[in-house]
Design a protein around this motif. Sequence first.
Motif, short mmCIF file in Angstrom:
data_model
loop_
_atom_site.label_atom_id
_atom_site.label_comp_id
_atom_site.label_asym_id
_atom_site.label_seq_id
_atom_site.Cartn_x
_atom_site.Cartn_y
_atom_site.Cartn_z
N UNK A 273 0.24 19.04 11.85
CA UNK A 273 1.56 19.66 12.00
C UNK A 273 2.63 18.97 11.16
N UNK A 274 2.48 17.65 10.95
CA UNK A 274 3.45 16.95 10.12
C UNK A 274 3.35 17.42 8.67
N UNK A 275 2.14 17.65 8.21
CA UNK A 275 1.97 18.19 6.85
C UNK A 275 2.55 19.59 6.74
N UNK A 276 2.43 20.36 7.83
CA UNK A 276 3.00 21.70 7.82
C UNK A 276 4.52 21.65 7.69
N UNK A 294 24.18 16.22 6.67
CA UNK A 294 24.17 14.79 6.39
C UNK A 294 23.06 14.07 7.15
N UNK A 295 22.75 14.54 8.35
CA UNK A 295 21.69 13.91 9.16
C UNK A 295 20.38 14.72 9.14
N UNK A 296 20.26 15.61 8.18
CA UNK A 296 19.07 16.47 8.14
C UNK A 296 17.77 15.69 7.98
N UNK A 297 17.78 14.70 7.08
CA UNK A 297 16.56 13.92 6.85
C UNK A 297 16.15 13.18 8.11
N UNK A 298 17.14 12.49 8.75
CA UNK A 298 16.81 11.70 9.92
C UNK A 298 16.38 12.58 11.09
N UNK A 299 17.02 13.74 11.22
CA UNK A 299 16.63 14.65 12.30
C UNK A 299 15.19 15.13 12.11
N UNK A 300 14.86 15.43 10.85
CA UNK A 300 13.50 15.90 10.57
C UNK A 300 12.48 14.78 10.79
N UNK A 301 12.80 13.56 10.34
CA UNK A 301 11.88 12.43 10.50
C UNK A 301 11.65 12.12 11.97
N UNK A 304 9.49 14.81 13.50
CA UNK A 304 8.08 14.68 13.12
C UNK A 304 7.42 13.53 13.88
N UNK A 305 8.14 12.41 14.04
CA UNK A 305 7.59 11.28 14.80
C UNK A 305 7.35 11.67 16.25
N UNK A 306 8.31 12.39 16.82
CA UNK A 306 8.15 12.82 18.22
C UNK A 306 6.97 13.78 18.36
N UNK A 312 -0.52 12.73 20.18
CA UNK A 312 -1.35 11.63 20.68
C UNK A 312 -1.38 11.59 22.19
N UNK A 313 -0.22 11.85 22.83
CA UNK A 313 -0.17 11.87 24.29
C UNK A 313 -1.03 12.98 24.86
N UNK A 314 -1.00 14.14 24.21
CA UNK A 314 -1.82 15.26 24.67
C UNK A 314 -3.31 14.93 24.56
#
Length: 321
Positions: A273-276, A294-301, A304-306, A312-314
Amino acid sequence: MGLIGYVHIDDRWREMTDADRLDGETLFWLDFTHHEDDWPSVFQRLGGGAVHERHVKDSLNLAHPPYYDATSDYEMLIFRPLAGLQSNDLDLDTSASTLLLFAHGLVTIRPPDNGLFEDVGRRLHSQTPRQPETIVGVAHALLHRIVEEQMRVRGPLAMQLELWQQRLFGSEHGVKDWVPLLDLRGRLRRFSTILAEQLSSLTLWRSETELHISEHVGVRMNDVMEHIKRTAHDIDALQHDIEGMIQIYFSITGQRTNSIVQLLTIISVVFLPLNLIAGIFGMNFEQMPLLDHALGFWATAIGMAALGLATLLLLRLKRWI
């Protein structure tokens, strides 16, 4: 090569001399090798009887299997002792040795490099206690030494299997050359077959012989047969151990491969899903959500981490990892 023979005179065995002849009453033992293909004529010159031509050929055949046969004049028993006296030699090479039992004598034809017969001969004329007083007793002494030597290979073979276990299960790289282990399994199988044929031949001889077997020698012969059975049982157990080692090794190898495939699968599931998401944001469009924020990159990162942690939790809740 000079004649190797022994005669039983005055209740003791001694080596034959050129003046000795077979008189039909004195017990004798003549020991020939396969190189002496004229042994029948030597035997007759000493006063012995005729031997069937087929039995002469059988006696000179090093590859002959264990066998029993009889005529009205003698009984023939073929065993396959280990080649030489090196009990720690794991080749398990055997060569045919023939025993011709007459009413008052014994004729043996053996490989020239087998010292078992010479060892028994030295014991005969060394006047050790409990010397055999019959031809069957001498035959028992020979068979006992043959079987005793065959029993001794069990220890070195067991040690060899322990070394193979260490190589198979004590190394992370495993074993690449399987030829020696498979060759050992084949040698054990052939040796087991020889032991079974020896036991069958000896059993048949015991049931059909016309020679007198005293109670004492009969008990000792039973011991020889039990030793053959025990050796055959242990050799079969070693074969099963090899089969078990091979199966366990491939089972462990398969489990290790499955663990590697499982790890790669988990990595693929987490990053798929991260590659998607990365592929979507990598599209060449001028207007995309969060593209100019301005925060688009950090929101996306963070998203993706979440998503990766949630995946992994699933997997953990499903007990797939």
